[in-house]
Design a protein around this motif. Structure first.
Motif, PDB file in Angstrom:
ATOM      1  N   LEU A 162       9.697   9.059 -10.425  1.00  0.00           N
ATOM      2  CA  LEU A 162      10.509   8.727  -9.254  1.00  0.00           C
ATOM      3  C   LEU A 162      10.335   7.275  -8.833  1.00  0.00           C
ATOM      4  CD1 LEU A 162      10.187  11.959  -7.087  1.00  0.00           C
ATOM      5  CD2 LEU A 162      12.243  11.006  -8.122  1.00  0.00           C
ATOM      6  N   GLY A 180       1.595   9.619  -5.546  1.00  0.00           N
ATOM      7  CA  GLY A 180       1.818  11.004  -5.134  1.00  0.00           C
ATOM      8  C   GLY A 180       2.893  11.690  -5.957  1.00  0.00           C
ATOM      9  N   LEU A 181       3.844  10.974  -6.438  1.00  0.00           N
ATOM     10  CA  LEU A 181       4.978  11.626  -7.090  1.00  0.00           C
ATOM     11  C   LEU A 181       5.047  11.415  -8.596  1.00  0.00           C
ATOM     12  CD1 LEU A 181       8.026  11.294  -4.727  1.00  0.00           C
ATOM     13  CD2 LEU A 181       6.600  13.259  -5.243  1.00  0.00           C
ATOM     14  N   CYS A 196      11.046   4.769  -5.162  1.00  0.00           N
ATOM     15  CA  CYS A 196      10.207   3.860  -4.396  1.00  0.00           C
ATOM     16  C   CYS A 196      10.889   2.527  -4.140  1.00  0.00           C
ATOM     17  CB  CYS A 196       8.885   3.612  -5.121  1.00  0.00           C
ATOM     18  SG  CYS A 196       7.876   5.104  -5.175  1.00  0.00           S
ATOM     19  N   ILE A 220       3.976   7.241   8.309  1.00  0.00           N
ATOM     20  CA  ILE A 220       4.204   8.047   7.098  1.00  0.00           C
ATOM     21  C   ILE A 220       5.700   8.177   6.824  1.00  0.00           C
ATOM     22  CG2 ILE A 220       4.102  10.416   6.216  1.00  0.00           C
ATOM     23  CD1 ILE A 220       1.292  10.621   7.424  1.00  0.00           C
ATOM     24  N   THR A 243       0.790   4.209  -2.833  1.00  0.00           N
ATOM     25  CA  THR A 243       0.411   5.596  -2.557  1.00  0.00           C
ATOM     26  C   THR A 243       1.599   6.517  -2.774  1.00  0.00           C
ATOM     27  OG1 THR A 243       0.862   5.272  -0.225  1.00  0.00           O
ATOM     28  CG2 THR A 243      -1.428   5.110  -0.914  1.00  0.00           C
ATOM     29  N   GLY A 244       2.766   6.057  -2.395  1.00  0.00           N
ATOM     30  CA  GLY A 244       3.939   6.899  -2.569  1.00  0.00           C
ATOM     31  C   GLY A 244       4.178   7.208  -4.037  1.00  0.00           C
ATOM     32  N   TRP A 248      12.254   1.512  -0.916  1.00  0.00           N
ATOM     33  CA  TRP A 248      11.366   1.107   0.174  1.00  0.00           C
ATOM     34  C   TRP A 248      11.307  -0.403   0.284  1.00  0.00           C
ATOM     35  CZ3 TRP A 248      10.587   5.386   2.531  1.00  0.00           C
ATOM     36  CH2 TRP A 248       9.833   5.354   3.696  1.00  0.00           C
ATOM     37  N   ARG A 284       0.831  -1.192   0.000  1.00  0.00           N
ATOM     38  CA  ARG A 284       0.000   0.000   0.000  1.00  0.00           C
ATOM     39  C   ARG A 284       0.873   1.252   0.000  1.00  0.00           C
ATOM     40  NH1 ARG A 284      -1.163   3.012   3.363  1.00  0.00           N
ATOM     41  NH2 ARG A 284      -2.708   4.565   2.918  1.00  0.00           N
ATOM     42  N   ARG A 285       1.883   1.229   0.831  1.00  0.00           N
ATOM     43  CA  ARG A 285       2.784   2.374   0.917  1.00  0.00           C
ATOM     44  C   ARG A 285       3.445   2.615  -0.433  1.00  0.00           C
ATOM     45  NH1 ARG A 285       3.451   5.557   3.717  1.00  0.00           N
ATOM     46  NH2 ARG A 285       5.069   6.130   2.255  1.00  0.00           N
TER      47      ARG A 285
END
Lengths: 433, 96
Positions: free
Chosen positions: A21, A16-17, A25, A56, A12-13, A28, A8-9
């Motif tokens: 980019l 957002g960008l 990610c 976050i 969403t990350g 992560w 999920r992170r």
């Protein structure tokens, strides 16, 4: 759970960008074998905010929030009920978003003891939560040893309503039910206590309602201090709206700094002071002196003053480097004990916890506080402060910044009343949603 | 609104900012979100930071600091920061 969260992170990350980019990610970890554990005790503004922002800032940290209640009733905006604004339901938030949106594990339990040497939180249910770092945000407890005769049982009849909830409604009903020419006593403690301008906003909101429904009534504020937060702004507002300074004023303020209230005679509804002055009213709203929540004091994390000393830059307890204390329970003076400040302390704490767990350089802490108060539903006032850590273990209020509302005109008053309500909603969302 | 959620999410993508200034800007910027952003906010009179460019943000923050622009609160807050800090915050918020 772990992989679901990381996925999920990841998504969403990237959304957002944008795709540019994507490589960022990939830094992560989708599943991190070394998953540090942070336990947060207490689900008020400080606890909820730190849990959310930890996830976050670093989704690889396992964050568990221990909070007995399934819903939280905000103290901010609870005074507004006395003016007929809003209702209890609108002050209530839950922890669903922390769980589903950020992946915080929410455990409905009470922390009964801290085993600091083994880094474990004992729970009422019999279980325990192990931690690498503990964030303690237990809020306040009340001191029942200052005003003789005023204890937890007496507070059901003479509510403090200083934790929003059933007592807020009790007090509201008492004010509504009192005789036309009735008197409300509000007893205010010495500093430090939760929400320094709160008692005066409460008096304002009660006066707004009384002016319409019981204009011969009176509110007597009996204050253990010599002065109070936003005093000039409150007094100017009271003069404008409530006859302050005239014999018919709805509000009177009396400093009892040299003559403290020592005893409550419950049967006769009398508060007696050291020099033998006796004050009585139809409604007694007694706000007692406060300390850090009991779990902090029982665990040896509070000092003789009853609050938890911290190293401000990291929120680490001066008694235990693996425990961070934030919110009203911690001593962040000169930052006042407010929900807004608790949110700001929580963010700086989340930063520090991540840096310490990941052995990264610490960011300089920046704290912000803005406290809005309503004098009427259309007349708002504010005080703000920006704070930075000093070279030592102290906090500096940045000089030349902050301070109270300027430009006392109707337009600014109306704007600040509107901002008070917008900022309340945003603050709740930023902390809990 | 999605853009604001983006700010919050994007904060997470830089756990190790390259320079200390970035870290500091992030720490300051998180405090802007108390009032100016949330995933749930309804219609608001407060400007949505996510809709403002870096240049506009920097200009506004400096105007508040030097009393060239009126507002009830921001002039009191902007005075706490150096011009460089305000520029860094504007750059940070404008980028995310």
């Amino acid at each position: 759970m772990r992989s679901v969260l990381s996925r999920r992170r990841f998504l969403t990350g990237c959304v957002g960008l944008g795709a540019g980019l994507l490589t960022g990610c990939s830094r992560w970890p989708l599943s991190d074998p070394a998953e540090p554990r942070v336990v947060v005790v207490g689900g008020g503004f400080a606890g909820a905010t730190v849990a959310k922002y930890l996830k976050i800032l670093d989704g690889g940290i396992r964050v568990t929030l221990v909070e007995a209640q399934s819903r939280y009733t905000t103290c901010p905006a609870s005074n507004w009920l006395f003016a007929g604004m809003g209702d209890m339901e609108r002050l209530s938030v839950d922890y669903q978003a922390l769980r589903s949106r950020y992946g915080v594990e929410v455990v409905a339990d009470t922390a009964t003891a801290l085993d600091l040497s083994r880094k474990r939180v004992q729970l009422q249910s019999g279980g325990a939560q192990a931690y690498d770092r503990l964030v303690l945000a237990p809020g306040i407890d009340f001191r029942w040893d200052v005003i003789a005769g005023y204890d937890a049982a007496a507070a059901e009849r003479f509510p403090h309503a200083w934790k929003a909830g059933p007592q807020t409604l009790t007090l509201l009903r008492q004010v509504q039910a009192m005789p036309a020419g009735g008197v409300v006593l509000i007893a205010v403690p010495a500093d430090p206590y939760r929400c320094p301008p709160g008692p005066y906003e409460r008096a304002s909101m009660m006066a707004f309602w009384l002016k319409q429904h019981k204009p011969r009534a009176k509110i007597l504020i009996l204050d253990a201090k010599r002065s109070f937060s936003k005093q000039a702004l409150f007094e100017a507002g009271w003069a404008k709206h409530y006859g302050y300074g005239t014999p018919n004023s709805l509000i009177e303020w009396h400093s009892l700094a040299d003559n403290p209230l020592l005893e409550l005679h419950a049967d006769s509804k009398i508060l007696a002071s050291e020099f033998g002055d006796r004050f009585t009213g139809d409604v007694l709203n007694i706000i007692p002196p406060q300390t850090a929540g009991s779990i902090a004091r029982r665990s040896g994390l509070a000092d003789a003053g009853g609050w938890c000393p911290v190293r401000p830059a990291t929120a680490q307890s001066t008694f235990d480097e693996f425990v961070h204390v934030i919110g009203d329970a911690a001593n962040y003076a000169p930052i006042p004990k407010s929900a807004f400040a608790a949110n700001s302390e929580a963010k700086a704490c989340a930063f520090a916890v991540v840096s310490l767990l990941r052995e990264q350089p610490l960011a300089e802490a920046h704290w912000l506080n803005t406290c809005y108060s309503l004098v009427t539903p259309e007349h708002g006032i504010s005080v703000a402060g920006v704070y930075k850590p000093d070279t030592g273990n102290t906090i500096n209020s940045v000089s030349g910044a902050g301070g109270v509302s300027v430009g006392n005109n109707a337009e600014a008053e109306r704007a600040e009343a509107e901002y008070a309500q917008i900022v309340y909603r945003n603050l709740v969302a930023d902390s809990f949603a | 609104m999605r853009r604001l959620r983006g700010i919050v999410c994007a904060l997470a993508l830089f756990p190790v900012p390259a320079v200390r200034g970035d870290l500091s800007a992030q720490a300051i910027a998180m405090n802007c979100l108390n009032c100016h952003a949330s995933g749930q906010a309804a219609v608001s009179r407060l400007p949505e930071l996510g809709r403002i460019s870096t240049a506009e943000l920097e200009q506004a923050l400096l105007a508040f600091k030097y009393d060239r622009r009126n507002a009830t609160l921001m002039p009191r807050l902007a005075k706490a920061y150096s011009d460089a800090e305000l520029a860094a915050v504007a750059a940070y918020l404008g980028r995310h």
